[in-house]
Design a protein around this motif. Structure first.
Motif, short mmCIF file in Angstrom:
data_model
loop_
_atom_site.label_atom_id
_atom_site.label_comp_id
_atom_site.label_asym_id
_atom_site.label_seq_id
_atom_site.Cartn_x
_atom_site.Cartn_y
_atom_site.Cartn_z
N GLY A 131 0.79 -1.23 0.00
CA GLY A 131 0.00 0.00 0.00
C GLY A 131 0.82 1.28 0.00
O GLY A 131 0.53 2.24 0.71
N LYS A 132 1.85 1.31 -0.85
CA LYS A 132 2.69 2.49 -0.94
C LYS A 132 1.95 3.68 -1.56
O LYS A 132 2.23 4.82 -1.25
CB LYS A 132 3.95 2.17 -1.76
N THR A 133 1.01 3.36 -2.46
CA THR A 133 0.32 4.44 -3.16
C THR A 133 -0.43 5.34 -2.19
O THR A 133 -0.44 6.56 -2.35
CB THR A 133 -0.66 3.84 -4.19
N LEU A 134 -1.03 4.73 -1.19
CA LEU A 134 -1.77 5.51 -0.20
C LEU A 134 -0.83 6.46 0.54
O LEU A 134 -1.16 7.62 0.80
CB LEU A 134 -2.45 4.54 0.78
N VAL A 151 8.93 9.51 -6.54
CA VAL A 151 9.47 8.61 -7.56
C VAL A 151 9.10 7.19 -7.18
O VAL A 151 9.46 6.73 -6.09
CB VAL A 151 11.00 8.75 -7.66
N ASP A 152 8.39 6.51 -8.04
CA ASP A 152 8.01 5.13 -7.75
C ASP A 152 9.04 4.21 -8.39
O ASP A 152 9.59 4.52 -9.43
CB ASP A 152 6.61 4.84 -8.31
N GLU A 153 9.28 3.07 -7.76
CA GLU A 153 10.22 2.10 -8.32
C GLU A 153 11.58 2.72 -8.52
O GLU A 153 12.16 2.68 -9.59
CB GLU A 153 9.70 1.59 -9.67
MG MG Z 1 2.94 0.40 -6.38
#
Ligand code: MG
Ligand code: ADP
Length: 688
Positions: free
Chosen positions: A297-300, A392-394
Motif C-alpha cells: 500500500g505504498k500508493t496511499l 518517484v516510484d520504483e
Molecule cells: Mg505500487
C-alpha cells in the motif's frame, strides 16, 4: 597536488589528442587516473598447458601442431582444425571464418592458442580461440596474469595494457598519495595494491582475485567505499543547504481523503505517513526512501504526502518508470483526488504536439497541482511554477542524478523540492547503505488485512498440458488466471510476439474460455479495455507480458502461470506473483520452467517456492546474482563501483563508514581528492 597525480596522461607514450579525449570520457586525465582504472578480471597466460592436462571450462594457453583443417557442414558450417602436442589432441572450431584463415591453418603449422576448453562432439575443443603461429625458437609466455580492463568501444585491451604498464613505471619512481587517514590496519599499502592488481605475479591466486577477496582488492575496495560514502554525504549536505518549502500538514484535506476510502490505513502505513508529514514540515528538503513489499500500500502513503504539498499550494510530480505504471497511478489518483477538486496533468513520452504543449503550459503556470508521468518529466523544457514534492516510484530504475534533476525544476527562490522515493523491491540493508546513504528510510512492514499467502510450485515445461488443464479447471470454477510470457529483451515488439503466440496456442487448447491478451504494444485505450474486461470478470484468462508486473489489482484472480521464470530476477518474479493472493481464495503461482535448469536457476526458483517475504527474497537475489542486476542499475550508473562489490565487500561497509566519519571530522581536506579519485565525476556532482 604533486607528483604522479599531476602528470597529464598526454605524457604517456602513444597518447595523442584523439586517445586523450577518449580517455577523458572514462574520467582519465592524469597518469594516476590510469592506475585507478582497475581490471575486471584476469587470464592466466603465464604457462603453457599440455593438451592432455587442459581442464574443461578453464582458460588456457596450449601450443601444438596443426594436423588437419577442414570445413565441416554440420548443423552449422564451421572450420575445424585438429591440433596436437606431445600429450594429446584438441579441436579448434570457428563458426565465422575467412578463406585466409583456413589457409593459415595448414597442417604442420605450429600454433599457440588461448581459449576456454569445452567438451564437444570430438573430445576437448576451443571455440574461436585467440591463436598465432609460433616459430621453432621459444616465444615467452606472459610474465604476469593478464588483466582484462573494463572498456567499451574506442579503447582496446592492448591499449589499456600499454597505458597501465607505463603508469606502473611512474608508480615505481613515485608512490601515489595516500588519502586515507593514517592507520596501521589497512590490509595492503596503496601503491603496492595498485602494482599488484595491474600486474599480478604468476603465483597470485586466480581464485582469490576472481572472488574479489585478495587483500590488494580489499584495500582498494575499502577506499572506494569511503569515497562513495563521502560523495553521497556531500550531496546530501549541499541539498540540505539549499532549503525547501515548509509544508505543514493539512489535516482537513487529509481527513476528507481518508474518509472517502473504503479502508483505513494499516498501522505501518500510518507510521510512515507520520514520518513523511514531519519531514515535509521542515524547511530542508526531505530525502526519504519508502520500502514496502508488493501490495503493502505504498500508493496511499504517496497520496498522503501529495495532499500535504497540494494543501500548501505547491505542485507535486509523481514519476513512474513505465507507461503502464504511470497509467495505473493516473487511474488511482484521478479516482482519489478529483472528488477533492485537485487538478491533474499527464506527461509521458507519448505526449506529443499540442497536447504536450498545453500540458507543459499548465505545469509551468501552476494550474496543474498533480503531475503524473514517466521519464518525460526529466526533459529540459519541463518547468514547474511551484514544485514542492517529487515522488518517484520504483526508485531502483532511476539514478541518483536523474532523481535530483527533477527536484530542482522549480522556481529558484523556492529552494529544492522534497523527494519521496518508493521502492517495491525491498533493498537489502547493505545495498541500501551503499546506494542510498543519501536517503532516510521508512519501511511499510505490514500488508493490508485479508491477503492470502500464494503457494508457489515449479513445473517443467514438458508438463505444460497438465498446467493448461489446471487453468481450465480453475476457470471453470469461476476463478480467473494470468498467463505471463517472459523474454529478457526489453524489446516490446518481441515480447508482444511471444505473448501473441501463446495466446493463440491457449485459445486453441481452451476454446471454452474467454481469453484476453495484453502487452506493451497496445494503445493505452486498448490496454485499458482489456484490463477493465478482466477486472469485470468478462475474461477468464489474461495472457500478458511482464507489463502486468505493476499496477494490476484483480482480487478474483488466484492463479498465475509464469513461463520461463528462470529468465527473470527473483524480485521481479515476486512482484509478478504479487498480482495474485489479493482476495480471500487460496492462490497459486506456477513457475513453468524450461529444462535443463541450471543449478543456480533451480536454487533461485527454490527461494520463491520457500518464501513470500520480499526482504528475504531480495537478500537471496543479491547473493545469487549481484547488486547490478538486483537494482537494475547497470544502465543508470547508480552503483557502478570500480572494484568494490556487494555483497562480497559487505564486511568493509562499517569500516568505510567509520573512516568516512573520521575524515569529515578530522581530515576534511582529504574528502575532495578522494571523491575525485574514485568517482572521477566531481563535475557531475557539481551539476546537481
Ligand atoms: Mg505500487
Ligand atoms: P504497492 O505497495 O504494491 O504499490 P498498492 O499501493 O498498489 O501497493 O496497494 C495494493 C492494494 O492494496 C490496492 O488495491 C490498495 O487499494 C489496497 N490497499 C492499500 N492500503 C490498504 C489498506 N490499508 N487496507 C486495505 N487495502 C489497502
Amino acid at each position: 597536488m604533486h607528483g604522479i597525480a599531476s602528470v597529464p596522461v598526454r605524457e604517456l607514450h602513444g597518447v595523442g589528442p584523439a586517445l586523450a579525449s577518449k580517455l577523458a570520457e572514462y574520467g582519465v586525465h592524469r597518469v594516476e587516473d590510469v592506475l585507478f582504472h582497475l581490471p575486471l578480471r584476469y587470464q592466466d597466460r603465464t604457462r603453457l598447458t599440455p593438451i592432455a592436462a587442459a581442464q574443461e571450462g578453464a582458460d588456457v594457453v596450449i601450443e601444438g601442431e596443426v594436423r588437419a583443417a577442414d570445413i565441416v557442414f554440420g548443423r552449422r558450417r564451421s572450420l575445424v582444425a585438429r591440433i596436437q602436442d606431445g600429450s594429446g589432441t584438441l579441436t579448434l572450431r570457428f563458426f565465422h571464418f575467412s578463406a585466409a584463415q583456413k589457409h593459415n591453418l595448414q597442417p604442420g603449422t605450429r600454433l599457440r592458442c588461448f581459449g576456454q576448453v569445452r567438451r564437444g562432439g570430438s573430445g576437448m575443443e576451443m571455440y574461436h580461440p585467440e591463436y598465432r603461429p609460433v616459430q621453432d625458437e621459444e616465444v615467452p609466455v606472459s610474465e604476469t596474469l593478464t588483466p582484462i580492463y573494463p572498456t567499451t568501444a574506442g579503447i582496446g585491451q592492448s591499449q589499456w595494457r600499454k597505458l597501465c604498464a607505463q603508469a606502473l613505471l611512474h608508480l615505481q619512481r613515485e608512490p601515489v598519495q595516500e588519502l586515507l587517514p593514517p592507520s596501521a590496519d589497512y590490509p595492503y599499502a596503496l601503491s603496492r595494491a595498485l602494482q599488484f592488481l595491474h600486474a599480478p605475479p604468476p603465483d597470485a591466486s586466480l581464485a582469490l582475485l576472481r572472488d574479489g577477496k585478495h587483500p590488494a582488492q580489499l584495500r582498494l575496495a575499502l577506499e572506494e567505499l569511503v569515497a562513495h560514502n563521502l560523495s553521497l554525504h556531500r550531496l546530501r549536505e549541499r541539498q540540505q543547504h539549499e532549503g525547501a518549502p515548509r509544508l505543514p500538514p493539512d489535516t482537513n484535506l487529509l481527513r476528507a481523503f481518508l474518509a472517502s476510502l473504503p479502508f483505513a490505513p494499516t498501522t505501518a502505513q500510518a507510521r510512515v505517513m507520520g514520518e513523511i508529514a514531519a519531514d515535509l514540515a521542515k524547511p530542508v528538503p526531505m530525502m526519504r526512501l519508502v520500502q514496502g513489499d508488493v501490495g503493502s500500500g505504498k500508493t496511499l502513503v504517496a497520496a498522503g504526502a501529495a495532499l500535504q504539498a497540494v494543501g500548501n499550494g505547491f505542485q507535486v510530480a509523481i514519476m513512474a518508470p513505465t507507461e503502464i505504471l504511470a497509467e495505473q497511478h493516473w487511474r488511482t489518483f484521478s479516482q482519489w483526488f478529483e472528488p477533492l477538486g485537485i487538478t491533474m496533468e499527464w506527461l509521458s513520452g507519448r505526449s506529443k504536439g499540442n497536447k504536450r504543449a498545453s500540458a507543459l503550459a499548465r505545469i509551468a503556470s501552476g494550474e496543474a497541482s498533480l503531475v503524473i508521468g514517466t521519464h518525460a518529466l526529466f526533459q529540459a523544457d519541463v518547468a514547474f511554477a511551484r514544485l514542492g514534492l517529487v515522488i518517484v516510484d520504483e526508485q531502483h530504475r532511476f539514478g541518483v542524478h536523474q532523481r535530483l534533476t527533477l527536484t530542482q525544476k522549480t522556481a529558484p527562490d523556492l529552494g529544492r523540492a522534497h523527494q519521496l522515493v518508493m521502492t517495491a523491491t525491498p533493498i537489502p540493508r547493505t545495498l541500501a547503505m551503499a546506494a542510498y546513504a543519501d536517503l532516510d528510510c521508512s519501511v511499510i512492514d505490514e500488508l493490508p488485512p485479508g491477503r492470502t499467502a500464494v503457494t508457489t510450485v515449479l513445473i517443467d515445461n514438458s508438463r505444460r498440458q497438465d498446467v493448461v488443464a489446471r487453468v481450465a479447471a480453475a476457470c471453470s470454477e469461476g476463478r480467473q488466471a494470468y498467463w505471463v510470457c517472459t523474454l529478457i529483451e526489453e524489446n516490446d515488439a518481441l515480447q508482444a510476439q511471444a505473448a501473441e503466440a501463446t495466446a493463440a496456442e491457449l485459445r486453441l487448447a481452451l476454446p471454452q474460455l474467454a481469453i484476453g491478451l495484453i502487452h506493451g504494444r497496445l494503445k493505452p485505450a486498448e490496454k485499458e479495455a482489456v484490463m477493465s474486461a478482466f477486472k469485470r470478470g468478462e475474461l477468464a484468462l489474461l495472457v500478458a507480458t511482464t507489463v502486468i508486473e505493476v499496477g494490476v489489482d484483480v482480487p478474483n484472480a488466484s492463479l498465475m502461470i509464469v513461463e520461463n521464470p528462470e529468465r527473470l530476477g527473483l524480485a521481479q518474479l515476486h512482484q509478478l506473483r504479487g498480482r495474485v493472493g489479493r482476495g480471500a481464495q487460496a492462490s497459486h503461482c506456477v513457475l513453468l520452467y524450461q529444462t535443463p535448469l541450471s543449478a543456480n536457476g533451480r536454487q533461485r526458483l527454490g527461494v520463491l517456492r520457500e518464501s513470500t517475504d520480499g526482504f528475504y527474497i531480495a537478500e537471496k537475489d543479491l547473493e545469487l546474482r549481484g547488486p547490478g542486476e538486483v537494482l537494475g542499475t547497470r544502465q543508470t550508473g547508480l552503483l557502478e563501483f570500480r572494484i568494490a562489490e556487494l555483497p562480497t565487500h559487505e564486511h568493509l561497509l562499517d569500516d568505510a563508514q567509520v573512516i568516512a566519519d573520521t575524515i569529515r571530522e578530522s581530515y576534511p581536506a582529504l574528502a575532495e581528492p578522494l571523491i575525485q579519485r574514485w568517482t572521477g565525476a566531481g563535475q557531475q556532482f557539481a551539476k546537481v
